[in-house]
Design a protein around this motif. Structure first.
Motif, short mmCIF file in Angstrom:
data_model
loop_
_atom_site.label_atom_id
_atom_site.label_comp_id
_atom_site.label_asym_id
_atom_site.label_seq_id
_atom_site.Cartn_x
_atom_site.Cartn_y
_atom_site.Cartn_z
N ILE A 23 0.84 -1.20 0.00
CA ILE A 23 0.00 0.00 0.00
C ILE A 23 0.87 1.25 0.00
CG2 ILE A 23 -1.63 1.34 1.40
CD1 ILE A 23 -2.88 -1.43 2.16
N GLU A 24 1.96 1.23 0.75
CA GLU A 24 2.88 2.38 0.77
C GLU A 24 3.50 2.58 -0.61
OE1 GLU A 24 5.56 1.55 4.00
OE2 GLU A 24 4.08 2.14 5.51
N PHE A 25 3.85 1.50 -1.29
CA PHE A 25 4.39 1.58 -2.64
C PHE A 25 3.38 2.23 -3.59
CE2 PHE A 25 4.80 -0.15 -6.91
CZ PHE A 25 6.15 -0.08 -7.18
N ALA A 26 2.14 1.74 -3.53
CA ALA A 26 1.09 2.30 -4.38
C ALA A 26 0.84 3.76 -4.04
CB ALA A 26 -0.20 1.48 -4.22
N ASP A 27 0.83 4.08 -2.75
CA ASP A 27 0.58 5.45 -2.32
C ASP A 27 1.64 6.41 -2.88
OD1 ASP A 27 -0.90 7.42 -0.65
OD2 ASP A 27 1.02 7.53 0.40
N ARG A 28 2.89 5.98 -2.90
CA ARG A 28 3.95 6.84 -3.46
C ARG A 28 3.69 7.15 -4.93
NH1 ARG A 28 7.12 3.61 -0.23
NH2 ARG A 28 7.86 2.31 -1.95
N ARG A 29 3.19 6.17 -5.67
CA ARG A 29 2.86 6.41 -7.07
C ARG A 29 1.69 7.37 -7.19
NH1 ARG A 29 6.66 3.50 -6.73
NH2 ARG A 29 7.74 2.55 -8.45
N ALA A 57 0.99 12.61 -19.80
CA ALA A 57 -0.11 11.66 -19.75
C ALA A 57 0.40 10.23 -19.69
CB ALA A 57 -1.03 11.85 -20.96
N ASP A 58 1.44 9.91 -20.44
CA ASP A 58 2.00 8.56 -20.44
C ASP A 58 2.60 8.21 -19.08
OD1 ASP A 58 2.61 6.12 -21.94
OD2 ASP A 58 4.70 6.71 -21.61
N VAL A 59 3.34 9.14 -18.50
CA VAL A 59 3.93 8.91 -17.17
C VAL A 59 2.82 8.70 -16.14
CG1 VAL A 59 5.25 9.98 -15.31
CG2 VAL A 59 6.09 10.11 -17.65
N ALA A 60 1.80 9.54 -16.19
CA ALA A 60 0.68 9.41 -15.24
C ALA A 60 0.01 8.05 -15.40
CB ALA A 60 -0.31 10.54 -15.44
N TYR A 61 -0.19 7.64 -16.64
CA TYR A 61 -0.82 6.34 -16.89
C TYR A 61 0.02 5.20 -16.30
CZ TYR A 61 -2.38 2.13 -19.21
OH TYR A 61 -2.82 0.86 -19.43
N GLN A 62 1.32 5.24 -16.55
CA GLN A 62 2.19 4.17 -16.06
C GLN A 62 2.20 4.11 -14.53
OE1 GLN A 62 3.47 1.85 -17.97
NE2 GLN A 62 2.83 2.85 -19.85
N LEU A 63 2.29 5.28 -13.89
CA LEU A 63 2.29 5.31 -12.42
C LEU A 63 0.95 4.81 -11.87
CD1 LEU A 63 4.10 8.71 -11.81
CD2 LEU A 63 4.98 6.44 -11.24
N LEU A 64 -0.15 5.23 -12.49
CA LEU A 64 -1.46 4.75 -12.04
C LEU A 64 -1.59 3.24 -12.23
CD1 LEU A 64 -3.98 7.46 -13.28
CD2 LEU A 64 -3.69 6.66 -10.94
N GLN A 65 -1.13 2.74 -13.36
CA GLN A 65 -1.22 1.31 -13.64
C GLN A 65 -0.45 0.51 -12.59
OE1 GLN A 65 -3.13 0.02 -16.01
NE2 GLN A 65 -2.60 -2.06 -15.44
N GLU A 66 0.78 0.92 -12.31
CA GLU A 66 1.58 0.22 -11.30
C GLU A 66 0.92 0.30 -9.93
OE1 GLU A 66 5.59 1.63 -11.08
OE2 GLU A 66 6.09 0.91 -13.08
N GLY A 67 0.48 1.49 -9.56
CA GLY A 67 -0.16 1.66 -8.26
C GLY A 67 -1.39 0.80 -8.11
N CYS A 68 -2.22 0.76 -9.14
CA CYS A 68 -3.45 -0.05 -9.08
C CYS A 68 -3.15 -1.54 -9.01
CB CYS A 68 -4.34 0.27 -10.28
SG CYS A 68 -5.09 1.90 -10.22
N GLU A 69 -2.17 -1.98 -9.79
CA GLU A 69 -1.82 -3.41 -9.77
C GLU A 69 -1.30 -3.83 -8.39
OE1 GLU A 69 0.84 -4.19 -13.02
OE2 GLU A 69 -0.71 -3.82 -14.52
#
Length: 79
Positions: A23-29, A57-69
């Motif tokens: 959760i901390e990892f996802a929160d950082r993203r 937009a691409d960076v935001a997408y990648q960070l969101l994808q990692e955080g959600c996974e």
């Protein structure tokens, strides 16, 4: 699949990580995305080029994808 996805996922999640660590990892993203979007909202639209917006937009997408996974894995560990 979206244009950002790859056929084989490569994000490796430590199976020994606790749900809290995940959760901390996802929160950082998510915090990084929030800061990125705040910076973007303060940009002068005349200064931004189409390529700049595409990169953000691409960076935001990648960070969101990692955080959600990672958040999904954390939730499975809590249940």
């Amino acid at each position: 699949m979206t244009e950002h996805d790859v056929p084989t996922r490569v994000l490796l999640i430590n199976p020994h990580a606790t749900p809290r660590e995940l959760i901390e990892f996802a929160d950082r993203r998510f915090q990084s995305i929030r800061n990125l979007m705040e910076s973007l909202s303060r940009m002068n639209a005349r200064c931004a080029e189409g390529k700049d917006l595409s990169v953000v937009a691409d960076v935001a997408y990648q960070l969101l994808q990692e955080g959600c996974e990672v958040l999904e894995v954390a939730q499975e560990g809590i249940e």
